[in-house]
Design a protein around this motif. Structure first.
Motif, PDB file in Angstrom:
ATOM      1  N   MET A 194       5.954 -11.837  27.161  1.00 48.28           N
ATOM      2  CA  MET A 194       7.165 -12.058  26.827  1.00 48.28           C
ATOM      3  C   MET A 194       8.512 -12.379  27.850  1.00 48.28           C
ATOM      4  O   MET A 194       8.685 -12.736  28.783  1.00 48.28           O
ATOM      5  CB  MET A 194       7.735 -10.331  26.288  1.00 48.28           C
ATOM      6  N   ILE A 195       9.626 -13.503  27.920  1.00 48.09           N
ATOM      7  CA  ILE A 195      10.202 -13.774  28.578  1.00 48.09           C
ATOM      8  C   ILE A 195      12.070 -13.421  28.084  1.00 48.09           C
ATOM      9  O   ILE A 195      11.840 -11.906  26.993  1.00 48.09           O
ATOM     10  CB  ILE A 195      10.787 -15.515  28.166  1.00 48.09           C
ATOM     11  N   LYS A 196      12.913 -13.679  28.763  1.00 45.47           N
ATOM     12  CA  LYS A 196      14.069 -12.848  28.892  1.00 45.47           C
ATOM     13  C   LYS A 196      14.792 -13.146  27.478  1.00 45.47           C
ATOM     14  O   LYS A 196      15.274 -12.137  26.453  1.00 45.47           O
ATOM     15  CB  LYS A 196      15.046 -13.308  29.917  1.00 45.47           C
ATOM     16  N   SER A 197      14.190 -14.379  27.136  1.00 46.10           N
ATOM     17  CA  SER A 197      15.486 -13.906  25.197  1.00 46.10           C
ATOM     18  C   SER A 197      14.620 -13.356  24.992  1.00 46.10           C
ATOM     19  O   SER A 197      15.181 -12.841  23.588  1.00 46.10           O
ATOM     20  CB  SER A 197      15.582 -15.746  24.535  1.00 46.10           C
ATOM     21  N   ASP A 198      12.888 -13.020  24.520  1.00 49.99           N
ATOM     22  CA  ASP A 198      12.247 -12.029  23.509  1.00 49.99           C
ATOM     23  C   ASP A 198      13.645 -10.312  23.746  1.00 49.99           C
ATOM     24  O   ASP A 198      13.361  -9.953  23.454  1.00 49.99           O
ATOM     25  CB  ASP A 198      10.868 -11.731  23.814  1.00 49.99           C
ATOM     26  N   LEU A 199      13.403 -10.034  24.924  1.00 54.91           N
ATOM     27  CA  LEU A 199      14.092  -8.671  25.407  1.00 54.91           C
ATOM     28  C   LEU A 199      15.220  -8.886  24.876  1.00 54.91           C
ATOM     29  O   LEU A 199      15.713  -7.633  24.449  1.00 54.91           O
ATOM     30  CB  LEU A 199      14.030  -8.517  27.101  1.00 54.91           C
ATOM     31  N   LEU A 200      16.271  -9.981  25.264  1.00 57.48           N
ATOM     32  CA  LEU A 200      17.569  -9.767  24.639  1.00 57.48           C
ATOM     33  C   LEU A 200      17.748  -9.559  23.140  1.00 57.48           C
ATOM     34  O   LEU A 200      18.345  -9.067  22.814  1.00 57.48           O
ATOM     35  CB  LEU A 200      18.429 -11.011  25.384  1.00 57.48           C
ATOM     36  N   ARG A 201      16.722  -9.947  22.451  1.00 54.77           N
ATOM     37  CA  ARG A 201      16.982  -9.569  20.627  1.00 54.77           C
ATOM     38  C   ARG A 201      16.106  -8.710  20.755  1.00 54.77           C
ATOM     39  O   ARG A 201      16.542  -8.103  19.521  1.00 54.77           O
ATOM     40  CB  ARG A 201      15.423 -10.919  19.974  1.00 54.77           C
ATOM     41  N   GLN A 202      15.746  -7.882  21.220  1.00 52.26           N
ATOM     42  CA  GLN A 202      15.840  -6.178  21.205  1.00 52.26           C
ATOM     43  C   GLN A 202      16.904  -5.320  21.064  1.00 52.26           C
ATOM     44  O   GLN A 202      16.517  -4.048  20.612  1.00 52.26           O
ATOM     45  CB  GLN A 202      14.191  -5.984  22.244  1.00 52.26           C
ATOM     46  N   LEU A 203      17.886  -6.009  21.925  1.00 56.13           N
ATOM     47  CA  LEU A 203      18.623  -4.550  21.916  1.00 56.13           C
ATOM     48  C   LEU A 203      18.978  -4.788  20.592  1.00 56.13           C
ATOM     49  O   LEU A 203      19.922  -5.875  19.789  1.00 56.13           O
ATOM     50  CB  LEU A 203      20.180  -5.417  22.211  1.00 56.13           C
ATOM     51  N   PRO A 204      20.207  -3.928  20.190  1.00 62.83           N
ATOM     52  CA  PRO A 204      20.019  -2.981  18.371  1.00 62.83           C
ATOM     53  C   PRO A 204      21.769  -3.506  18.751  1.00 62.83           C
ATOM     54  O   PRO A 204      22.008  -3.266  19.528  1.00 62.83           O
ATOM     55  CB  PRO A 204      19.049  -1.710  18.408  1.00 62.83           C
ATOM     56  N   ALA A 205      21.842  -3.436  16.946  1.00 65.43           N
ATOM     57  CA  ALA A 205      23.542  -2.954  17.230  1.00 65.43           C
ATOM     58  C   ALA A 205      23.993  -1.554  16.978  1.00 65.43           C
ATOM     59  O   ALA A 205      23.033  -0.680  17.142  1.00 65.43           O
ATOM     60  CB  ALA A 205      23.170  -3.329  15.502  1.00 65.43           C
ATOM     61  N   VAL A 206      24.644  -1.518  17.408  1.00 63.76           N
ATOM     62  CA  VAL A 206      25.672  -0.401  17.586  1.00 63.76           C
ATOM     63  C   VAL A 206      26.080   0.620  16.648  1.00 63.76           C
ATOM     64  O   VAL A 206      25.658   1.644  17.548  1.00 63.76           O
ATOM     65  CB  VAL A 206      27.290  -0.414  18.619  1.00 63.76           C
ATOM     66  N   HIS A 207      25.995   0.202  15.370  1.00 64.36           N
ATOM     67  CA  HIS A 207      26.272   0.900  14.460  1.00 64.36           C
ATOM     68  C   HIS A 207      25.072   1.644  14.331  1.00 64.36           C
ATOM     69  O   HIS A 207      24.920   2.293  14.014  1.00 64.36           O
ATOM     70  CB  HIS A 207      27.165   0.172  13.260  1.00 64.36           C
ATOM     71  N   GLU A 208      23.546   1.257  14.471  1.00 64.23           N
ATOM     72  CA  GLU A 208      22.552   1.385  14.039  1.00 64.23           C
ATOM     73  C   GLU A 208      22.121   2.549  14.953  1.00 64.23           C
ATOM     74  O   GLU A 208      21.327   3.969  14.629  1.00 64.23           O
ATOM     75  CB  GLU A 208      21.332   0.687  13.820  1.00 64.23           C
ATOM     76  N   VAL A 209      22.700   2.422  16.441  1.00 66.45           N
ATOM     77  CA  VAL A 209      21.603   3.704  17.258  1.00 66.45           C
ATOM     78  C   VAL A 209      22.793   4.891  17.648  1.00 66.45           C
ATOM     79  O   VAL A 209      22.095   5.571  17.429  1.00 66.45           O
ATOM     80  CB  VAL A 209      21.236   3.161  18.620  1.00 66.45           C
ATOM     81  N   LEU A 261       6.729  -5.903  30.806  1.00 65.47           N
ATOM     82  CA  LEU A 261       7.158  -6.842  29.700  1.00 65.47           C
ATOM     83  C   LEU A 261       6.906  -6.091  28.482  1.00 65.47           C
ATOM     84  O   LEU A 261       7.128  -7.085  27.018  1.00 65.47           O
ATOM     85  CB  LEU A 261       6.364  -8.522  30.076  1.00 65.47           C
ATOM     86  N   ASN A 262       5.362  -5.396  28.076  1.00 64.20           N
ATOM     87  CA  ASN A 262       5.757  -4.572  27.033  1.00 64.20           C
ATOM     88  C   ASN A 262       6.928  -3.290  26.896  1.00 64.20           C
ATOM     89  O   ASN A 262       6.315  -2.503  26.238  1.00 64.20           O
ATOM     90  CB  ASN A 262       4.061  -3.569  27.559  1.00 64.20           C
ATOM     91  N   ALA A 263       7.688  -3.311  27.451  1.00 68.26           N
ATOM     92  CA  ALA A 263       9.016  -1.879  27.731  1.00 68.26           C
ATOM     93  C   ALA A 263       9.579  -1.938  25.786  1.00 68.26           C
ATOM     94  O   ALA A 263      10.362  -3.047  25.773  1.00 68.26           O
ATOM     95  CB  ALA A 263       9.449  -2.416  28.845  1.00 68.26           C
ATOM     96  N   ASP A 264       9.815  -0.981  25.727  1.00 65.59           N
ATOM     97  CA  ASP A 264       9.960  -0.700  24.154  1.00 65.59           C
ATOM     98  C   ASP A 264      11.909  -0.342  24.910  1.00 65.59           C
ATOM     99  O   ASP A 264      11.978   0.574  24.908  1.00 65.59           O
ATOM    100  CB  ASP A 264       9.931   0.384  23.909  1.00 65.59           C
ATOM    101  N   ILE A 265      12.625  -1.641  24.722  1.00 66.58           N
ATOM    102  CA  ILE A 265      13.660  -2.087  25.071  1.00 66.58           C
ATOM    103  C   ILE A 265      14.651  -1.115  24.261  1.00 66.58           C
ATOM    104  O   ILE A 265      15.433  -0.307  25.161  1.00 66.58           O
ATOM    105  CB  ILE A 265      14.182  -3.398  25.423  1.00 66.58           C
ATOM    106  N   GLN A 266      14.469  -0.665  23.093  1.00 68.71           N
ATOM    107  CA  GLN A 266      15.523  -0.166  22.388  1.00 68.71           C
ATOM    108  C   GLN A 266      15.081   1.719  22.483  1.00 68.71           C
ATOM    109  O   GLN A 266      15.597   2.265  22.888  1.00 68.71           O
ATOM    110  CB  GLN A 266      14.743   0.118  20.664  1.00 68.71           C
TER     111      GLN A 266
END
Length: 460
Positions: free
Chosen positions: A1-16, A56-61
């Motif tokens: 997993m690379i930086k862009s993959d981690l960034l894509r895991q960032l959720p939308a504000v309204h959903e969280v 790298l296996n972290a659950d960013i959300q």
């Protein structure tokens, strides 16, 4: 997993926000949204600047949601309650003196209902808030009159501004100190418009130094409490009683003493420090004294001015008196504290009670508490003799004998200290020789269960 993959895991504000709102009760939706936005921004920055440190296996959300929950449970940059296990009784950084239960009760009553803050109940017309506390201060100190402002620095400033503007104020060089927050006697004097006249030397000032310095432009002789600074050894200073002798030839010169802490309880009788009773200084005939409400007095933050009525009356009429006045909560808490002294119920004032606690009392509690901490391989515990401090710039030379519970963690004192400080109710300790010391002098019995929970949770 690379930086862009981690960034894509960032959720939308309204959903969280929607998901977290279902978990918490009693928190405004806008506050939740701000917490979500801050958490996402934090993790976005973390990924962009230090993504290699993230699993790298972290659950960013999941990490974002944990950050939000912690923020909502323990908001930063907002006032919070903490447990003071440092052993410093009047801890400036932790809010100084704790109030008595009666003072807190009186503040709560005043908050919940209307009050006679500026209403004379006997005459049925507008009154003065100065009257509500003055009589109690007079009874407690023996002064002719009194005035309360928002802290002792304000008291010093008001006295100099109202009574010595454009006049010389004589101060010993040994008393030109700087205390917390870069508060300098010389600077506050300059701001007030008073003219500083230094006499003596750092370690020695004689009566003759004051006597020689007085001239036609002298407005005041000021004696200053040196707070957390003390000169020892080859020294000489002039007492308030001696300074009063200057009035014989110069009756118009005001003799004023900034007492700093202002004791209403005779700690000297217990061999603790050299702080004089405020009443003993007033009884010497001094014109004015000022002192803090939230130090040795054990009350709320306030600056108390007491002394001759003719000078207090001038202070009350000065425009700054309104600028520096205290609110109804301060008056309520201060009045209840002063009543406690008048009723001689001294041990119900936490500051007095904590200073007077004996080492044996503290040792018994420390041993009991140690028995309730889970035994773990990575934590060593024992009890040692040590010293507590009065704090607040008061009695800097005084060491109060105590016993401390010592915790030594495999990962070091800083590691354990940080975890205790991050507890749901932060625990503040002190470090000595890479060990964590907990001094129960400043911990109430009601707080012990939280302290035990904090220690057991961080050592698991």
């Amino acid at each position: 997993m690379i930086k862009s993959d981690l960034l894509r895991q960032l959720p939308a504000v309204h959903e969280v926000t929607k998901e977290i709102s279902l978990e918490v009760n009693g928190i405004n939706e806008k506050e939740i949204t701000r917490a979500v936005q801050d958490a996402i921004a934090f993790w976005r920055n973390r990924i962009q600047t230090d993504w290699n440190s993230i699993d790298l296996n972290a659950d960013i959300q999941g990490l974002i949601k944990d950050t939000i929950r912690n923020k909502l449970a323990s908001p930063k940059n907002q006032i919070r309650t903490v447990i003071n296990a440092s052993g410093v009784v009047i801890h400036t950084n932790l809010g100084r003196s704790r109030l008595s239960e009666n003072a807190v009760k009186r503040m709560t009553e005043t908050a919940c209902m209307y009050s006679n803050l500026e209403y004379n109940l006997e005459q049925g017309k507008r009154g003065s808030r100065h009257d509500l506390t003055e009589d109690l201060i007079k009874k407690s100190t023996g002064a002719e009159a009194a005035l309360v402002v928002n802290n002792n620095a304000a008291a010093v400033y008001l006295i100099l501004k109202a009574l010595a503007k454009n006049k010389e104020v004589i101060v010993s060089r040994g008393e030109l100190v700087e205390i917390g927050g870069s508060f300098r006697v010389s600077s506050i004097m300059e701001e007030s418009g008073a003219l500083l006249k230094e006499v003596g030397t750092t370690n020695k000032t004689h009566y003759a130094d004051y006597e020689t310095a007085i001239n036609e432009n002298t407005g005041m002789v000021m004696k200053v409490h040196t707070s957390n600074f003390k000169v020892i050894g080859f020294t000489k200073n002039v007492s308030s009683a001696e300074l009063m002798e200057l009035k014989a030839d110069s009756p118009e010169v005001i003799i004023y003493e900034d007492l700093g802490s202002g004791a209403l309880y005779p700690f000297q009788a217990h061999g603790i420090g050299e702080e004089p009773l405020v009443s003993s200084i007033i009884n010497q005939g001094i014109d004015l004294v000022s002192f803090s409400g939230d130090k040795l007095l054990g009350g709320p933050q306030a600056g108390i001015i007491a002394g001759k009525k003719k000078y207090i009356d001038i202070l009350k009429k000065h425009q700054l008196a309104r600028v520096l006045r205290v609110d109804k909560f301060t008056i309520a808490a201060l009045n209840e504290t002063l009543n406690t002294y008048l009723n001689e119920d001294f041990l119900s004032i936490p500051t007095v009670r904590d200073i007077l606690k004996t080492p044996d009392e503290i040792k018994i509690r420390a041993l009991k508490l140690m028995g309730q901490i889970d035994n773990r391989d990575n934590l060593q515990m024992n009890i040692i003799e040590d010293f507590s401090r009065v704090g607040g710039g008061t009695m800097p030379e005084v060491k109060l004998p105590t016993y401390c519970l010592v915790l030594k963690h495999d990962k070091g004192a800083s590691y354990l200290t940080n975890l205790l400080r991050e507890n749901r109710v932060p625990v503040i300790v002190r470090i000595k020789d890479d060990e964590v010391l907990l001094d129960l002098r400043t911990v109430t019995e009601e707080e012990e269960s939280i302290l035990i929970e904090a220690i057991n949770s961080v050592t698991a």
